[in-house]
Scaffold this motif. Structure first.
Motif, PDB file in Angstrom:
ATOM      1  N   ASN A 241       1.035  -1.132  -0.102  1.00 31.02           N
ATOM      2  CA  ASN A 241       0.164   0.098  -0.039  1.00 31.02           C
ATOM      3  C   ASN A 241       0.766   1.270   0.008  1.00 31.02           C
ATOM      4  N   ARG A 242       2.054   1.073   0.880  1.00 29.28           N
ATOM      5  CA  ARG A 242       2.945   2.465   0.786  1.00 29.28           C
ATOM      6  C   ARG A 242       3.521   2.628  -0.566  1.00 29.28           C
ATOM      7  N   ILE A 243       3.911   1.545  -1.100  1.00 28.27           N
ATOM      8  CA  ILE A 243       4.550   1.766  -2.560  1.00 28.27           C
ATOM      9  C   ILE A 243       3.400   2.344  -3.580  1.00 28.27           C
ATOM     10  N   ASN A 244       2.150   1.956  -3.511  1.00 28.38           N
ATOM     11  CA  ASN A 244       1.199   2.565  -4.509  1.00 28.38           C
ATOM     12  C   ASN A 244       0.908   3.922  -3.931  1.00 28.38           C
ATOM     13  N   GLN A 245       0.922   4.324  -2.737  1.00 31.64           N
ATOM     14  CA  GLN A 245       0.718   5.712  -2.239  1.00 31.64           C
ATOM     15  C   GLN A 245       1.761   6.546  -2.832  1.00 31.64           C
ATOM     16  N   ILE A 246       2.948   6.049  -2.809  1.00 33.36           N
ATOM     17  CA  ILE A 246       4.109   6.876  -3.182  1.00 33.36           C
ATOM     18  C   ILE A 246       3.994   7.064  -4.905  1.00 33.36           C
ATOM     19  N   MET A 247       3.685   5.890  -5.458  1.00 30.56           N
ATOM     20  CA  MET A 247       3.457   6.055  -7.066  1.00 30.56           C
ATOM     21  C   MET A 247       2.566   7.036  -7.426  1.00 30.56           C
ATOM     22  N   ASP A 248       1.428   7.112  -6.571  1.00 30.76           N
ATOM     23  CA  ASP A 248       0.319   8.126  -6.825  1.00 30.76           C
ATOM     24  C   ASP A 248       0.775   9.489  -6.803  1.00 30.76           C
ATOM     25  N   ALA A 249       1.455  10.010  -5.713  1.00 32.28           N
ATOM     26  CA  ALA A 249       1.987  11.171  -5.254  1.00 32.28           C
ATOM     27  C   ALA A 249       3.206  11.651  -6.274  1.00 32.28           C
ATOM     28  N   ASP A 250       3.930  10.712  -6.825  1.00 31.99           N
ATOM     29  CA  ASP A 250       5.429  11.073  -7.433  1.00 31.99           C
ATOM     30  C   ASP A 250       5.309  10.241  -8.895  1.00 31.99           C
ATOM     31  N   ARG A 251       4.921  10.801  -9.766  1.00 33.95           N
ATOM     32  CA  ARG A 251       5.015  10.303 -11.199  1.00 33.95           C
ATOM     33  C   ARG A 251       6.433   9.684 -11.697  1.00 33.95           C
ATOM     34  N   ASP A 252       7.504  10.389 -11.218  1.00 31.97           N
ATOM     35  CA  ASP A 252       8.894   9.943 -11.644  1.00 31.97           C
ATOM     36  C   ASP A 252       9.228   8.918 -10.961  1.00 31.97           C
ATOM     37  N   PHE A 253       8.874   8.708  -9.776  1.00 33.78           N
ATOM     38  CA  PHE A 253       8.751   7.335  -8.944  1.00 33.78           C
ATOM     39  C   PHE A 253       7.999   6.248  -9.712  1.00 33.78           C
ATOM     40  N   ALA A 254       7.069   6.670  -9.887  1.00 37.43           N
ATOM     41  CA  ALA A 254       6.068   5.611 -10.596  1.00 37.43           C
ATOM     42  C   ALA A 254       6.686   4.986 -11.989  1.00 37.43           C
ATOM     43  N   GLY A 255       7.083   5.806 -12.707  1.00 40.87           N
ATOM     44  CA  GLY A 255       7.783   5.582 -14.067  1.00 40.87           C
ATOM     45  C   GLY A 255       9.086   4.729 -13.736  1.00 40.87           C
ATOM     46  N   ARG A 256       9.686   4.902 -12.801  1.00 42.61           N
ATOM     47  CA  ARG A 256      10.920   4.021 -12.448  1.00 42.61           C
ATOM     48  C   ARG A 256      10.539   2.686 -11.950  1.00 42.61           C
ATOM     49  N   VAL A 257       9.311   2.460 -11.123  1.00 43.19           N
ATOM     50  CA  VAL A 257       8.683   1.408 -10.624  1.00 43.19           C
ATOM     51  C   VAL A 257       8.344   0.564 -11.860  1.00 43.19           C
ATOM     52  N   TYR A 258       7.568   1.065 -12.776  1.00 43.99           N
ATOM     53  CA  TYR A 258       6.939   0.359 -13.856  1.00 43.99           C
ATOM     54  C   TYR A 258       8.313   0.082 -14.803  1.00 43.99           C
ATOM     55  N   GLU A 259       9.231   0.678 -14.856  1.00 44.19           N
ATOM     56  CA  GLU A 259      10.441   0.300 -15.627  1.00 44.19           C
ATOM     57  C   GLU A 259      11.074  -1.034 -14.948  1.00 44.19           C
ATOM     58  N   VAL A 260      11.014  -0.994 -13.747  1.00 41.47           N
ATOM     59  CA  VAL A 260      11.496  -2.276 -13.049  1.00 41.47           C
ATOM     60  C   VAL A 260      10.753  -3.253 -13.359  1.00 41.47           C
ATOM     61  N   ARG A 261       9.412  -3.159 -13.182  1.00 39.30           N
ATOM     62  CA  ARG A 261       8.255  -4.221 -13.261  1.00 39.30           C
ATOM     63  C   ARG A 261       8.505  -4.741 -14.823  1.00 39.30           C
ATOM     64  N   ARG A 262       8.662  -3.970 -15.778  1.00 41.25           N
ATOM     65  CA  ARG A 262       8.968  -4.424 -17.423  1.00 41.25           C
ATOM     66  C   ARG A 262      10.139  -5.371 -17.195  1.00 41.25           C
ATOM     67  N   ASN A 263      11.080  -4.637 -16.808  1.00 42.64           N
ATOM     68  CA  ASN A 263      12.373  -5.491 -16.878  1.00 42.64           C
ATOM     69  C   ASN A 263      12.365  -7.008 -16.198  1.00 42.64           C
ATOM     70  N   VAL A 264      11.595  -6.791 -14.985  1.00 41.54           N
ATOM     71  CA  VAL A 264      11.670  -8.064 -14.302  1.00 41.54           C
ATOM     72  C   VAL A 264      10.701  -9.033 -15.297  1.00 41.54           C
ATOM     73  N   MET A 265       9.792  -8.674 -15.640  1.00 44.11           N
ATOM     74  CA  MET A 265       8.580  -9.370 -16.546  1.00 44.11           C
ATOM     75  C   MET A 265       9.332 -10.144 -17.802  1.00 44.11           C
ATOM     76  N   GLU A 266       9.981  -9.169 -18.539  1.00 42.40           N
ATOM     77  CA  GLU A 266      10.835  -9.546 -19.426  1.00 42.40           C
ATOM     78  C   GLU A 266      11.837 -10.656 -19.338  1.00 42.40           C
ATOM     79  N   SER A 267      12.744 -10.638 -18.287  1.00 38.75           N
ATOM     80  CA  SER A 267      13.478 -11.404 -17.728  1.00 38.75           C
ATOM     81  C   SER A 267      12.811 -12.802 -17.510  1.00 38.75           C
ATOM     82  N   ALA A 268      11.525 -12.852 -16.817  1.00 40.36           N
ATOM     83  CA  ALA A 268      11.029 -13.983 -16.596  1.00 40.36           C
ATOM     84  C   ALA A 268      10.509 -14.784 -17.670  1.00 40.36           C
ATOM     85  N   GLU A 269      10.230 -13.973 -18.848  1.00 39.79           N
ATOM     86  CA  GLU A 269       9.801 -14.650 -20.077  1.00 39.79           C
ATOM     87  C   GLU A 269      10.785 -15.011 -21.129  1.00 39.79           C
ATOM     88  N   ASP A 270      12.015 -14.882 -20.600  1.00 41.02           N
ATOM     89  CA  ASP A 270      13.286 -15.467 -21.416  1.00 41.02           C
ATOM     90  C   ASP A 270      13.462 -17.033 -21.005  1.00 41.02           C
TER      91      ASP A 270
END
Length: 85
Positions: A56-85
């Motif tokens: 919940n805290r991560i989600n609150q921070i993401m809602d308040a800080d779009r730059d932070f949210a962008g970095r989190v989404y980038e990490v998510r994308r990288n993790v998911m791409e790595s899992a698919e390989d």
């Protein structure tokens, strides 16, 4: 994050960097379908409500800080791409 896996899994510290890294691990594990109790067991036998609070805290921070949210989404994308390989 410059935090060791051991520190995330077994470290009981409340250092800000460690806490933030642990929050990210909780959120990513949940995104991958792990249950709250299972995540808690993986990171030092923490209670499921602690895991939920971290997510919940991560989600609150993401809602308040779009730059932070962008970095989190980038990490998510990288993790998911790595899992698919």
């Amino acid at each position: 994050f410059a935090v060791s896996v051991w520190a995330i899994r077994r470290g009981g510290g409340r250092d800000r960097l460690l806490v933030e890294a642990r929050r990210h691990v909780c959120a990513r594990a949940r995104d991958m379908g792990m249950s709250l109790p299972a995540i808690g067991r993986c990171i030092g036998d923490r209670d499921h409500t602690t895991i939920l609070s971290s997510i919940n805290r991560i989600n609150q921070i993401m809602d308040a800080d779009r730059d932070f949210a962008g970095r989190v989404y980038e990490v998510r994308r990288n993790v998911m791409e790595s899992a698919e390989d």
